[in-house]
Every structure is written in structure tokens, then in C-alpha cells.
Design a protein around this motif. Structure first.
Motif, short mmCIF file in Angstrom:
data_model
loop_
_atom_site.label_atom_id
_atom_site.label_comp_id
_atom_site.label_asym_id
_atom_site.label_seq_id
_atom_site.Cartn_x
_atom_site.Cartn_y
_atom_site.Cartn_z
N ASP A 118 1.30 -10.98 26.48
CA ASP A 118 -0.02 -11.62 26.51
C ASP A 118 -0.12 -12.64 27.64
OD1 ASP A 118 -0.80 -10.11 24.38
OD2 ASP A 118 -0.49 -11.67 22.87
N SER A 119 0.89 -13.49 27.76
CA SER A 119 0.86 -14.51 28.81
C SER A 119 0.89 -13.89 30.19
CB SER A 119 2.03 -15.48 28.64
OG SER A 119 1.95 -16.52 29.59
N TYR A 120 1.75 -12.87 30.37
CA TYR A 120 1.85 -12.20 31.67
C TYR A 120 0.51 -11.55 32.03
CZ TYR A 120 4.00 -9.54 35.49
OH TYR A 120 4.33 -9.03 36.73
N THR A 121 -0.11 -10.89 31.04
CA THR A 121 -1.38 -10.23 31.30
C THR A 121 -2.47 -11.24 31.66
OG1 THR A 121 -0.79 -8.47 29.73
CG2 THR A 121 -3.12 -8.69 30.30
N PHE A 122 -2.47 -12.41 30.98
CA PHE A 122 -3.45 -13.44 31.31
C PHE A 122 -3.26 -13.93 32.75
CE2 PHE A 122 -4.27 -17.97 31.90
CZ PHE A 122 -5.64 -18.02 31.66
N LEU A 123 -2.02 -14.23 33.12
CA LEU A 123 -1.75 -14.73 34.46
C LEU A 123 -2.13 -13.70 35.51
CD1 LEU A 123 1.71 -16.41 33.78
CD2 LEU A 123 -0.42 -17.59 34.36
N ARG A 124 -1.82 -12.46 35.24
CA ARG A 124 -2.15 -11.38 36.18
C ARG A 124 -3.66 -11.30 36.39
NH1 ARG A 124 0.55 -5.77 37.17
NH2 ARG A 124 -1.19 -4.50 37.86
N GLY A 125 -4.42 -11.42 35.31
CA GLY A 125 -5.87 -11.38 35.43
C GLY A 125 -6.44 -12.64 36.05
N PHE A 126 -5.85 -13.80 35.70
CA PHE A 126 -6.35 -15.08 36.18
C PHE A 126 -6.25 -15.17 37.70
CE2 PHE A 126 -5.86 -19.87 36.43
CZ PHE A 126 -7.19 -20.13 36.10
N PHE A 127 -5.18 -14.65 38.26
CA PHE A 127 -4.97 -14.71 39.71
C PHE A 127 -5.24 -13.36 40.37
CE2 PHE A 127 -1.99 -18.22 38.37
CZ PHE A 127 -2.80 -19.24 38.85
N ASN A 128 -6.15 -12.62 39.77
CA ASN A 128 -6.47 -11.30 40.31
C ASN A 128 -7.06 -11.35 41.72
OD1 ASN A 128 -6.76 -8.35 39.77
ND2 ASN A 128 -8.92 -8.80 40.06
N ASN A 129 -7.73 -12.45 42.05
CA ASN A 129 -8.31 -12.59 43.39
C ASN A 129 -7.30 -13.07 44.42
OD1 ASN A 129 -10.81 -11.83 42.39
ND2 ASN A 129 -11.47 -13.93 41.99
N GLU A 130 -6.13 -13.48 43.98
CA GLU A 130 -5.11 -14.01 44.89
C GLU A 130 -4.12 -12.95 45.34
OE1 GLU A 130 -5.37 -16.93 46.04
OE2 GLU A 130 -6.80 -17.82 44.65
N PHE A 131 -3.80 -12.02 44.45
CA PHE A 131 -2.74 -11.07 44.74
C PHE A 131 -3.21 -9.65 44.44
CE2 PHE A 131 -0.90 -15.00 42.93
CZ PHE A 131 -0.33 -15.50 44.09
N LEU A 181 3.41 -20.78 41.46
CA LEU A 181 2.03 -20.71 40.97
C LEU A 181 1.35 -22.07 40.94
CD1 LEU A 181 2.62 -18.29 37.93
CD2 LEU A 181 1.90 -17.70 40.26
N LYS A 182 2.10 -23.14 41.13
CA LYS A 182 1.53 -24.47 40.92
C LYS A 182 0.36 -24.76 41.85
CE LYS A 182 2.78 -29.31 40.30
NZ LYS A 182 3.88 -30.29 40.15
#
Length: 879
Positions: free
Chosen positions: A722-735, A787-788
Motif C-alpha cells: 500500500d505504501s509503495y503504491t501510494f508513493l509511486r502514484g504520488f510522484f507519478n509526475n516526477e519519474f 525523496l526528501k
């Protein structure tokens, strides 16, 4: 008496026969088509004098050495040429390769040793006496015996009166003879097509007077060949095309019931097509005049019909529409000029020597691209970090026997005097947007279609512009969509995409990028910038790294999917374009070269201490380097040779450039324990170089962040999803994430690497459960720290959304408020990293929030949810 005479005559004939047999050594197989490996010192000296300057690269030698040991080898050239045959015979003997001693339909009588010439004459006279005909090496089986015994052969596919000899006069066809030989033996026959180039000038639609009088570069006459050999022997080079397995060809189901005649015709046609395509992949397609290309485009059926409809719908006279289209084509089109390309090559070589410490290329990847270019035009897709990119890529291709591509360049580069120069080097210009320019868009599409139809290679930057952050930008789909549509409309049978990574130890534009990230306006390119560029010649910028990814065949991909592109709906084709765009970005990521500059920059910026020693930094660097080794990432050669020395050199460079400040040791403290601190004003520059290699650390950063969020020393893999999926979506515009792999794949791969680095240990009893080691906690923070910067940037933007209602700010004013908010929060130490004050990060954050339901302070529920998540993650990362 007559009887006695006949008896004596019979004895004499028998005695002569025995003498001839003894003189010939028991065989009549003496033919002028055989050229022994040793032909005398005089001939060797002459050949060395003539052929020494002709280039045969190691890649070509390796191709020949890779042939199976039991293979029967036959070299093939397109045109019959004794000059070429003798070269291959001499050079392959010098290089320890299989020597073509048997020349099909070649006569080397004058090069034979005197003793062999004598035997040859005797054998021919004897055969003429007994059979009233001269011996035939085909009918006697001599050629087959020589090939089976291990000797290599050499044949030509095209010669004067070749058709008449095979089909009218019934001479033996050597191609048919090879097929019949293969049908009789078990060992495979490998046919090796070879090409000799006397220059790389493509054919012209109108031949020059020199071509008419002295032959073309493809098939020069004796005078032109001799002049080139004497004046510029380095201009002549040899290419080896892909070896052809004749046994496999005959075993194909469609060939098993064919007649030998049909098989011979098919094989000859197949080899000629391969040779022609290989030659075109090096010289480029037929070079037409600019006027002829322009005429073809403007009078093409599709464009004419479009202009007629355009004129009628807008009630504009047709001649005005035609004039407008003609002007657009002048604005767009390149003016490919071969002499200018030669001048550019010399200029770029001088620039590289003056400003850089050389460049490295993965030749294996480049050779794959060369081979695939024989199937269709190549679309080169490099990343874009500097204006040097298109110069160095064309330079590398030019010096590795490939034509310089047509390069899609922004219209901002069409200024005088560089615009005309770039056009002559193959640049064609594109506007940043086609909005409202319907006719322009159609003319541009037709121009691209024509380039592909003619067979020109194209280069374009899928990121759209240069990356100001160091990492790859999300793909732009406009030009890629035009290319895919041209393929759909029949511009070629295949389209080969070649993603390319181009990286630098240090980029020329770093100060300009920093200026733009901090809110400054991008300065338009102009002549004054060119004049000021002289200052760059006084600096050294390290190495350039060029890596070619495995090329991608669009035809093969579509065949594998089972859906012809002609049958795709508009939505399906758009989906294909998006998939390919991200796949090409992923491919560039996969061949990204990690430099010591990127590793050291990452270790410095992610260091938890404000003051640190070199030894402390080296411990962090070793953590990153171990991760890269376990990941099998592509590392710069300096890291592979001696990474400790490479890291020390970069550390000293950063110190010399004032990125780091040395704090003198206090009394009683050894000099080796000097303390260092970061120059805060230079952090954004270090962030750029950190981002050059961040792609290899993002899965580890997401996984480490997910583990740290659990706030426990024991966890299961499933708890991280769940946490990995959130981070992946949250920074979808970065990577740009790998489109072919799931989040679970990266989590499990990263856990495996963490175990190898002693960060995690598998639980002795619970399946898929792991324990965090004491040393692993610190290392997890090292990875999560990547990520900071992004969390802080997104936190700044979220604070602006908290304070202002929806529609209160337009886009321009919102950017100003975000910039002001970021500066204020940094001064208050609410955010710690000055590199988080990035306009590009702000833009990506705004795009993410607005696409997820946050438009202003009214969306408090969503804002609170993201605020809690960001604070939670930042607390886990720590200072």
C-alpha cells in the motif's frame, strides 16, 4: 608391322600418361580459380603497398571469427572485382581468418607459382586430349571438394553478361552450385556478404560528371579506384553483413518443395537485397535535390486533397494556400549537405578534444542499431541534457559508418547564422506547438512521412527539451504520434526505434539550468550566446557517455501483439503511442550510466550530518555503490577500474568548485579528519548531478520509505504494497516507471538486494517476513533521503492550496505565491533543502494535486490527507 606400330604407340601413350600422372601428383585438379595462401614475397609486398590503408574494423573480424568451426564458408560480393577478391585474400591471411582461396569464376593465372602454372597447362592439355574439352571445376567436383576440405570460397552476384551466361549459354550458376552442394553435405554452408566502400556519399538522382566518366563510389572504375587508393586510402573500408546460413534457409518449410532453379533465384535476390540494404544503412538513401523533395511533398495526393478541402472550408484561394504551404516547408525542411557534414565532423572533434576528456560508446549496442538499420529507417531517441547531445550523436554515427540523421530541432535554434548551418547538417525545425496551425501541422506531417519513405534516419528528443533537473522528463507524444501515423499510412515496411543515453560528468549549461529552476526566464538562443560560448573552451567538462539500448522493431512488436496498425481505432493508436513513449524513456533509464559525480552528489546531499568527514561520506558512498553493483547498473569505466580513486577525485573537484567547504581541523586533530560542510547556495547544482543517476535508487527509496513507515523491526512483504503504491502514484509526475513491471516486482527485487547488503534478514520461521538489522536502519534512511527534496516541494505547494480558495489565483499568480511560500518556509526552516525550491517540482506538484481533486482550500479533506502523509514520511526520513 602396323600392329607392331600400334603396340609401340600404345606403350608410348601409357608411358606419357604415367609421366603426366607423376608430374601432376595423381590429380588433374589444377585450376586458375584457386589462389594458394602463399603467393610469393613480391606479390605480398605489392598487396601490402596497395591494401595497407583499407580499414577492416575489429567488429568485422569478430563477426568472421564467430562463424561455427565446422561451417563451410563462402564470401559474397555484389559485383565481380578482382581487386576486392585479392584484398580479402591478402587481408584475411594477415589477420588469421579463413582465406578465400577458391574464387568462383575468377581467373588468377598470373598470380600462380610457375610450378603450378606448369601443372595447370599440363592438366588442361591432357584433359583436352582425352575429352576434347577443357576441364570444368564445377563438373569435376573440384570446387565442392575444396569447400568441404575446409577452404573458403568467394563469389560475386552481378557481373557483365551474367544473365546470358546462366540462362542462354548454360554456364553453371555458382549460387545454384552452392545449393546443390548443401543438399549433399551435412555441414552448414555460411554465406558471408561483404561490401567494400570507396566513400560514404549516397547515390544522387542526377549523377555527377565524375560518376559518369570514372564510375560511382559503389562501383568505381580503375582510375577512380587507383586515385582513391593513393590519395586517401583511409576513405576505403570494408563492412561484413550478417552471415547467411544456407542450410537453415533450405530447411524452411516453404523452401523444401521448391526446385533448385527457384531456390537459386530466391537466394540470389535475398543476398542482393541484404547487400543493398546494408550499403544504404551506411551511405543513406538516394540523395535528391531539395527542389525535387519539395515538389514531391507539395504535389503528393494526401497534401493536395487536404489543401483543397482547407481552401474550400475557409474560402481562401487555392494559390494562397499553396503559397502558405510552400512557406511552411521552407521553414521546416533540412538542406542536407555532405561537405558541410564533413566540416561539422572536424569541428565537433576539435570541441571534444578542447572541452572534454573523451567519450565512451557501447559498441555492441551501436552495432545492433547498425544491423537493424538494414530493415528500415532508424528513429534515434536520445535523452536531452545539453546542446552537445545532437552534435556528439551525429559525430559518433558518422565515425562508425552510419549516415547522419535528420534531427528534429526546436524553431528557436533556426536563428542566423546557426540555423542555416544546422539545416545543412540535417536539422529540420519544429514549432513548440501546432495549436491553431492546421495547415502547418499537415505540411510537417507530410515532410516527416517523406523522410521515412525515402529511408532517412530521424533523431528526436522524446522529452521535448533539455532536462533542467538532471533526471529524464516525462515523454512528449506529438512527434512520436506523427511517426507512428506515417508508418500506418505506409511510409515504410518497418520502423526501428533506438533509445540512446547521452550523459556527462559535467554539463555546460548548469548555471543556466540553476537560473531557470530558481525562477529566472529562459534566455532565447541568439548570436550573442554563440559569441559568449567561447568561455566554455577554457574549462574541462569530464567525459561523455553514450549508450545505445537494444533497438526496437515496430513491425515485430505489432506482429507479436496480433493487431495490425491499420485496424487500430484512434483510441488504440493513441494508447500505443503512450505505451511506446514510456517504454522508450524506460529503455534510456536502463542504459543510464552512473558516474562518480552522481554518486558523490547523492551522498553529500543525503548526508544526515551538517558536518562530516571524508571517511563518513565514503561509508555512505559504499552503500550506494554496493546497491548499484547488486542491481547490475551500468557504471562509468572510472568506477569499474578504481572506484575509490574516482570518488576521491570527484570529492576534490567538488571542494575546488566550492560545492563543499573545508573546515580546518582544531589543534590536536589529525588532518585526515578534516570536517566538511555543504555550501548551501550550491546544493541545487549538486542536486542536478544527483538526479543523473536517481533512476537506479527510486525503487529502493520507495521500498525503504515503506519499511520505515511501518516503524517496526519486523514486517512482511505484503505490508509494504500500500505504501509503495501510494508513493509511486504520488510522484507519478516526477519519474517514468517501467511499463512492463509491477510494483510487486520492484519491492521483491529491492528486498533481495537489501538482504544481500545485510540491511534485512529473512525471518527464520515466518514466510515472506523480514527483520531489519541494526546497521540497516541507517542505510534505509540513506535510500529514503532521495525523496526528501520532492516531499518538501510538494509540501510547499500544498500549503498554498491550504491558504487560497479555488479560482482565487490564476496560473501565473499561483506560481508567484508558491515561489514566495517556498522562500518563506525555507527561511523559517519548515523545509530544509534549498533544492526543493524548484519551479519544475512545483509545477509537477500542482499538476498532481489538481488531477486528484485539490483546487483550493475548500478541498480540506483531501488536503488534510496529503498533509498527514507528507509530514509522516518527512518525520521518518528525519533531518
Amino acid at each position: 608391322m602396323w600392329k607392331r606400330f600400334r603396340t609401340r604407340l600404345g606403350r608410348l601413350r601409357a608411358r606419357i600418361g604415367r609421366w603426366i600422372e607423376a608430374a601432376l601428383g595423381g590429380t588433374h585438379h589444377y585450376y586458375s580459380c584457386y589462389l594458394p595462401p602463399a603467393i610469393g614475397r613480391t606479390a605480398d609486398f605489392i598487396f601490402r603497398l596497395f591494401y595497407a590503408g583499407i580499414t577492416l574494423r575489429d567488429e568485422e573480424r569478430n563477426t568472421l571469427r564467430s562463424l561455427p568451426d565446422d561451417a563451410v564458408v563462402v564470401y559474397v560480393a555484389k559485383y565481380k572485382s578482382l581487386f576486392e577478391y585479392l584484398f580479402y585474400h591478402y587481408r584475411y591471411k594477415e589477420d588469421g581468418l579463413r582465406i578465400p582461396v577458391v574464387g568462383f569464376d575468377y581467373n588468377t593465372l598470373l598470380l600462380q607459382p610457375v610450378s603450378r602454372i606448369s601443372r595447370m597447362l599440363l592438366a588442361h592439355i591432357d584433359h583436352l586430349y582425352h575429352h576434347l574439352s577443357l576441364p570444368d571445376p564445377y563438373e569435376s567436383g573440384y570446387l565442392r571438394e575444396e569447400l568441404v576440405s575446409g577452404h573458403a570460397g568467394f563469389l560475386s552476384l552481378v557481373e557483365k553478361k551474367g544473365f546470358r551466361r546462366r540462362f542462354v549459354e548454360s554456364y553453371t550458376d555458382p549460387v545454384r552450385y552452392l545449393i546443390e552442394t548443401q543438399q549433399r553435405i551435412e555441414r552448414p554452408i555460411y554465406i558471408v556478404p561483404q561490401l567494400m566502400f570507396f566513400g560514404r556519399t549516397p547515390h544522387r538522382s542526377v549523377p555527377s560528371i565524375i560518376d559518369i566518366l570514372f564510375g560511382t563510389e559503389e562501383r568505381p572504375g580503375a582510375v577512380r579506384r587507383f586515385v582513391t587508393l593513393v590519395r586517401n586510402p583511409g576513405k576505403i573500408f570494408v563492412e561484413i553483413s550478417d552471415p547467411f546460413d544456407l542450410k537453415a534457409f533450405l530447411e524452411k518449410p516453404e523452401n523444401q518443395h521448391q526446385s533448385v532453379e527457384n531456390l537459386a533465384l530466391a537466394l540470389r535476390r535475398r543476398l542482393l537485397v541484404q547487400l543493398n540494404r546494408h550499403r544504404q544503412s551506411i551511405t543513406g538513401p538516394l540523395l535528391k535535390s531539395r527542389e525535387e523533395l519539395k515538389e514531391n511533398i507539395l504535389t503528393g495526393k494526401r497534401l493536395r486533397e487536404f489543401m483543397e478541402h482547407y481552401a474550400e472550408s475557409r474560402e481562401i484561394p487555392r494559390y494562397k494556400v499553396h503559397k502558405e504551404a510552400d512557406g511552411y516547408l521552407d521553414e521546416i525542411a533540412a538542406r542536407y549537405n555532405l561537405p558541410m557534414i564533413g566540416i561539422f565532423s572536424a569541428t565537433v572533434k576539435w570541441l571534444i578534444n578542447a572541452m572534454f576528456e573523451g567519450y565512451t560508446v557501447n559498441m555492441e549496442g551501436l552495432n545492433q542499431v547498425k544491423r537493424m538499420s538494414q530493415r528500415g529507417p532508424v528513429v534515434l531517441i536520445p535523452c536531452h541534457k545539453s546542446h552537445i547531445d545532437y552534435l556528439i550523436l551525429s559525430f559518433v554515427l558518422y565515425h562508425n559508418n552510419m549516415p547522419c540523421p535528420h534531427i528534429a530541432a526546436g524553431k528557436n535554434l533556426s536563428f542566423w547564422p546557426l540555423g542555416p548551418l544546422f539545416r545543412s547538417g540535417g536539422a529540420f525545425f519544429i514549432r513548440r506547438t501546432f495549436r491553431g496551425a492546421v495547415l502547418y501541422a499537415k505540411v510537417f506531417s507530410e515532410y516527416v512521412y517523406k523522410l521515412l519513405e525515402e529511408g532517412f534516419n530521424i533523431e528526436f528528443f522524446i522529452e521535448g527539451g533539455r532536462s533542467r533537473t538532471g533526471k529524464l522528463i516525462q515523454p512528449k507524444f506529438g512527434l512520436l504520434s506523427i511517426l507512428i501515423n506515417a508508418f500506418r499510412e505506409g511510409a515504410g515496411k518497418d520502423l526501428i526505434f533506438a533509445p540512446v543515453y547521452i550523459g556527462y560528468d559535467r554539463v555546460l549549461e548548469e548555471s543556466a539550468y540553476l537560473h531557470e529552476l530558481e525562477g529566472g526566464q529562459k534566455k532565447p538562443e541568439n548570436l550573442w550566446q554563440v559569441i559568449r560560448a567561447r568561455k566554455f573552451l577554457k574549462k574541462r567538462y569530464g567525459k561523455i557517455y553514450i549508450q545505445f539500448h537494444e533497438p526496437f522493431s515496430l513491425k515485430d512488436y505489432l506482429d507479436a501483439q496480433g493487431t495490425p496498425i491499420e485496424e487500430m481505432t484512434s483510441k488504440e493508436q493513441n494508447g500505443l503511442v503512450r505505451y511506446l513513449g514510456y517504454r522508450f524513456i524506460n529503455a534510456i533509464d536502463h542504459v543510464t550510466v552512473i558516474t562518480p559525480h552522481a554518486i558523490v552528489a547523492g551522498a553529500i546531499l543525503n548526508c544526515a550530518k551538517q558536518r562530516f568527514t571524508y571517511d563518513h561520506l565514503m561509508a555512505d558512498v559504499e552503500t550506494y555503490v554496493n546497491h548499484l553493483f547488486l542491481l547490475e547498473a551500468k557504471l562509468a569505466d572510472t568506477l569499474l577500474i578504481d572506484y575509490s580513486h574516482a570518488i576521491a577525485y570527484v570529492f576534490e573537484t567538488y571542494t575546488h568548485r566550492k560545492f563543499l567547504e573545508r573546515i580546518p581541523p582544531q589543534k590536536g586533530v589529525e588532518k585526515s579528519q578534516d570536517l566538511y560542510r555543504i555550501n548551501e547556495a550550491r546544493r541545487p547544482v549538486l542536486d542536478y548531478y544527483k538526479n543523473n543517476g536517481i533512476v537506479y535508487f527510486i525503487p529502493a527509496a520507495f521500498t525503504a520509505m515503506a519499511i520505515l513507515e511501518k516503524d517496526a523491526f519486523q514486517f512482511s512483504t505484503e505490508e509494504l504494497f500500500d505504501s509503495y503504491t501510494f508513493l509511486r502514484g504520488f510522484f507519478n509526475n516526477e519519474f517514468a516507471y517501467d511499463v512492463d513491471q509491477s510494483s510487486e516486482f520492484f519491492i521483491r527485487r529491492t528486498i533481495k538486494i537489501f538482504m544481500a547488503d545485510a540491511i534485512l534478514m529473512p525471518h527464520p520461521e515466518l514466510r515472506d517476513t523480514y527483520n531489519l538489522t541494526s546497521a540497516g536502519y541507517r542505510k534505509l534512511k540513506l535510500f529514503a533521503s532521495f525523496l526528501k527534496t520532492y516531499f518538501e516541494s510538494y509540501w510547499i505547494v500544498l500549503n498554498v492550496f491550504m491558504r487560497y480558495p479555488k479560482n482565487f489565483l490564476d496560473s501565473k499568480n499561483r506560481t508567484k505565491k508558491i515561489t514566495s511560500m517556498g522562500n518563506r518556509m525555507y527561511k523559517r526552516r519548515e523545509v530544509e533543502r534549498v533544492e526543493s525550491l524548484s519551479l519544475l517540482n512545483y509545477k509537477n506538484a500542482v499538476d498532481y494535486y489538481t488531477s486528484h481533486g485539490i483546487r483550493g482550500s475548500e478541498d480540506s479533506e483531501a488536503i488534510d490527507r496529503y498533509a498527514k502523509a507528507i509530514r509522516r514520511y518527512l518525520n521518518r526520513i528525519g533531518p
